[in-house]
Enzyme design. Sequence first.
Site, short mmCIF file in Angstrom:
data_model
loop_
_atom_site.label_atom_id
_atom_site.label_comp_id
_atom_site.label_asym_id
_atom_site.label_seq_id
_atom_site.Cartn_x
_atom_site.Cartn_y
_atom_site.Cartn_z
N ASN A 1 0.83 -1.21 0.00
CA ASN A 1 0.00 0.00 0.00
C ASN A 1 0.86 1.26 0.00
O ASN A 1 1.95 1.29 0.58
CB ASN A 1 -0.92 0.01 1.21
CG ASN A 1 -1.90 -1.16 1.18
OD1 ASN A 1 -2.04 -1.81 0.15
ND2 ASN A 1 -2.54 -1.44 2.28
N HIS B 1 5.70 -0.57 -2.89
CA HIS B 1 5.20 0.16 -4.05
C HIS B 1 5.23 1.68 -3.88
O HIS B 1 4.52 2.39 -4.58
CB HIS B 1 3.77 -0.32 -4.39
CG HIS B 1 3.73 -1.75 -4.88
ND1 HIS B 1 2.58 -2.50 -4.93
CD2 HIS B 1 4.72 -2.56 -5.34
CE1 HIS B 1 2.86 -3.71 -5.41
NE2 HIS B 1 4.15 -3.78 -5.65
N CYS C 1 7.71 20.80 -10.88
CA CYS C 1 8.82 21.08 -9.95
C CYS C 1 9.23 22.55 -10.09
O CYS C 1 8.94 23.19 -11.10
CB CYS C 1 9.97 20.16 -10.35
SG CYS C 1 11.47 20.30 -9.39
#
Length: 247
Positions: free
Chosen positions: A107, A124, A153
Amino acid sequence: MTDTEQDILINAARTSLAQAERTAILTGAGVSAESGVPTFRGAGGLWRQYRPEDLATPEAFARDPKLVWEWYDWRRQRIAQAAPNPAHRALAQWESRKMGFTLITQNVDGLHERAGSLRVLKLHGDIWEVRCLRCGTTSRDERVPLPVLPPHCTCGGLLRPGVVWFGEMLPEDALQAAWRAAERAQVFLVVGTSALVYPASELPRVARNQGACVIEVNPAITALSSAAHIRLRGQAGALLPRLLDFS
Ligand code: BJW
Ligand code: ZN
C-alpha cells in the site's frame, strides 16, 4: 464454514503467531478497505472507466499525465479523509510488543504509519511523495487537492507520483529486506491482497518453501488461497485484533 470451524482456525492461527519467533506480514489494499480506501480490483476498483492496469504505468503517464494525476489526486483525497482501522492498529501494537516482526506492505496510503507502525517495508512507494522527471528530486507534498494538475517542480520539470508502476523495479532495499524476512519467517501472514501482482505475490510462496506456516486473511478466495495453510475468511478489521491479541 460454521462459526465454530472459523473459531478453531482462528485459535490455530493465534497459537502459531504467538509461538513464532520470526513473523512476516504482507498487506494489500484490503487492509485499508474498512478505512474507506478503495481497493484496486473487484467491486469499487474502477475509477471512471479505467482499470489500474490502464493508469498505473509509465506509458499511461507519458500519454496523459493530467489524467493519471487526476486519479492520484482523487485517491489522495480519499486517503486524507480516511483513518487507520483496527487492523492497522493491531499490527502497530504487535510491532511494539514482539521481536522478529516484519511488516511489508504493497500500500502507498501511509495508514500503517499513521496507526503507529514504525518500520514498514513499502514495496510500491508512497502516494504522498512526488518525483521530478527532469532533476530527479523527490519530495513530500501532502496538499489535497493539488492546486494544478499535472504538478511541476520548481525547476520546471513534470512531477510524477512517488509510486511503483507496472514494468518498474521495486525499491531494492525494501524488496531485499522483504525477501529475507520471507525466507526466515516461521509464520507468514497475508492480509487483504489478491496476490496477483509480482513480485510481492511471490513472498508468501518463498516463505512456504522455507517451511513457514502461511495464514491468509481475506473475505474472498485469492490466487494464494490454495497455497495457504490456514485460510481465514473475513475482514481484516475484525480478524486481526482477534489474531494478534495474545496478552
Ligand atoms: C479485504 C477486505 C477487508 C477487501 N479485509 N481483505 C505477466 C505475468 C506475470 C507478471 C508480469 C507479467 N507482465 C508483467 C508482470 C510483472 C507485473 C505484474 O505482476 N503484473 C500482473 C498484473 C500480471 N509487476 C510489475 O511490473 C512490478 N515490477 C516488476 O515486476 O519489475 C520487474 C519487471 C520489470 C519489467 C518487466 C517485467 C518485470 C511492479 C508492480 C507495481 C504494482 N503497482 C501498483 C500501483 C502502485 C501505485 C498506486 O497505488 O497507484 O500496486 S498496481 C496495484 O496492485 C498496486 C497494489 O499495491 C497492487 C496489488 O494490489 P492488492 O493490494 O492486492 O489489491 P487488490 O485490489 O488486487 O486486492 C484487494 C484484496 O483485498 C482482495 O483480495 C479483496 O478480497 C481483499 N479485501 N476487503 C481483508 N476488509
Ligand atoms: Zn525538478
